[in-house]
Write a protein that holds these residues in place. Structure first.
Motif, PDB file in Angstrom:
ATOM      1  N   GLY A 180       0.091   5.877   1.421  1.00  0.00           N
ATOM      2  CA  GLY A 180       0.277   4.648   2.153  1.00  0.00           C
ATOM      3  C   GLY A 180       1.752   4.584   2.515  1.00  0.00           C
ATOM      4  N   ILE A 181       2.562   4.733   1.656  1.00  0.00           N
ATOM      5  CA  ILE A 181       4.072   4.957   1.915  1.00  0.00           C
ATOM      6  C   ILE A 181       4.690   5.948   2.758  1.00  0.00           C
ATOM      7  CG2 ILE A 181       6.443   5.063   0.618  1.00  0.00           C
ATOM      8  CD1 ILE A 181       4.960   3.789  -1.761  1.00  0.00           C
ATOM      9  N   PHE A 186       5.680   6.097  10.656  1.00  0.00           N
ATOM     10  CA  PHE A 186       5.794   5.313  11.647  1.00  0.00           C
ATOM     11  C   PHE A 186       6.972   4.469  11.642  1.00  0.00           C
ATOM     12  CE2 PHE A 186       1.065   5.355  11.045  1.00  0.00           C
ATOM     13  CZ  PHE A 186       0.590   5.848  12.544  1.00  0.00           C
ATOM     14  N   VAL A 187       7.675   4.018  10.765  1.00  0.00           N
ATOM     15  CA  VAL A 187       8.662   3.532  10.898  1.00  0.00           C
ATOM     16  C   VAL A 187      10.159   4.113  11.042  1.00  0.00           C
ATOM     17  CG1 VAL A 187      10.369   1.864   9.591  1.00  0.00           C
ATOM     18  CG2 VAL A 187       7.786   1.700   9.254  1.00  0.00           C
ATOM     19  N   ALA A 204       2.549   7.268   5.149  1.00  0.00           N
ATOM     20  CA  ALA A 204       2.079   7.123   6.387  1.00  0.00           C
ATOM     21  C   ALA A 204       3.101   5.918   6.961  1.00  0.00           C
ATOM     22  CB  ALA A 204       0.641   6.527   6.529  1.00  0.00           C
ATOM     23  N   MET A 205       3.592   4.810   6.396  1.00  0.00           N
ATOM     24  CA  MET A 205       4.363   3.844   6.686  1.00  0.00           C
ATOM     25  C   MET A 205       5.505   4.514   7.171  1.00  0.00           C
ATOM     26  SD  MET A 205       4.292   0.345   6.528  1.00  0.00           S
ATOM     27  CE  MET A 205       4.517  -0.931   5.252  1.00  0.00           C
ATOM     28  N   ALA A 206       6.279   5.306   6.387  1.00  0.00           N
ATOM     29  CA  ALA A 206       7.600   5.973   6.790  1.00  0.00           C
ATOM     30  C   ALA A 206       7.196   6.971   8.056  1.00  0.00           C
ATOM     31  CB  ALA A 206       7.871   6.782   5.763  1.00  0.00           C
TER      32      ALA A 206
END
Length: 162
Positions: A9-10, A16-17, A12-14
């Motif tokens: 999850g971390i 995108f961000v 995947a978030m990175a």
């Protein structure tokens, strides 16, 4: 199992961000470079800007209240256009929205093609001076231009009334 899900999850978030943060940084850098070029040109003209603005990474506008001079700067690629406007020759500033009506299934919709400030001259023989804030041929959508138009219309009219 929960640790691997959290790590995924971390990651995947990175994914995108980080690109968004990178692009915003690049845009700020481009805006600062444009503003520095604009300030250098106005200093070479002998102006001391009281108010200035940069928007859409293309346009700059500056006002020297003491001399009643307005500078409009537009950069397209490697070329730039600069206009020095003597406000002593004008009596009023108004917002000018140029658009067209398009028929849709939900009814007619007005599409903005250009946003500009229009300076009305003191002399009836002189032409109206338009200051471009947005052009649909060069930009995809209106973002910050409408509040900027209102702000600058007020500032310019204050100088014209003084």
């Amino acid at each position: 199992m929960e640790l691997s899900t959290t790590l995924f999850g971390i990651a995947a978030m990175a994914a995108f961000v980080l690109p968004i943060v990178y692009l915003q940084g690049m845009q700020k850098k481009k805006e600062k470079k444009l503003y520095a070029e604009f300030l250098q040109l106005t200093q070479e003209m002998g102006l001391k800007l009281t108010h200035s603005e940069v928007w859409n990474y293309v346009y700059c506008l500056g006002l020297d209240v003491q001399t009643k001079k307005l500078v409009h700067f537009k950069k397209k690629g490697e070329t730039h256009e600069i206009e020095l406007i003597d406000l002593k020759l004008f009596k009023k500033c108004t917002v000018n929205k140029v658009g067209r009506t398009v028929k849709t299934n939900d009814g007619p919709v007005t599409v903005i093609e250009r946003l500009q400030l229009s300076l009305s001259p003191l002399s009836a023989q002189s032409k109206v001076q338009n200051i471009e804030f947005y052009n649909a041929d060069e930009s995809s959508s209106v973002t910050t231009e409408l509040p900027l138009l209102a702000k600058w219309e007020k500032q310019i009219n204050e100088v014209l009334q003084a």
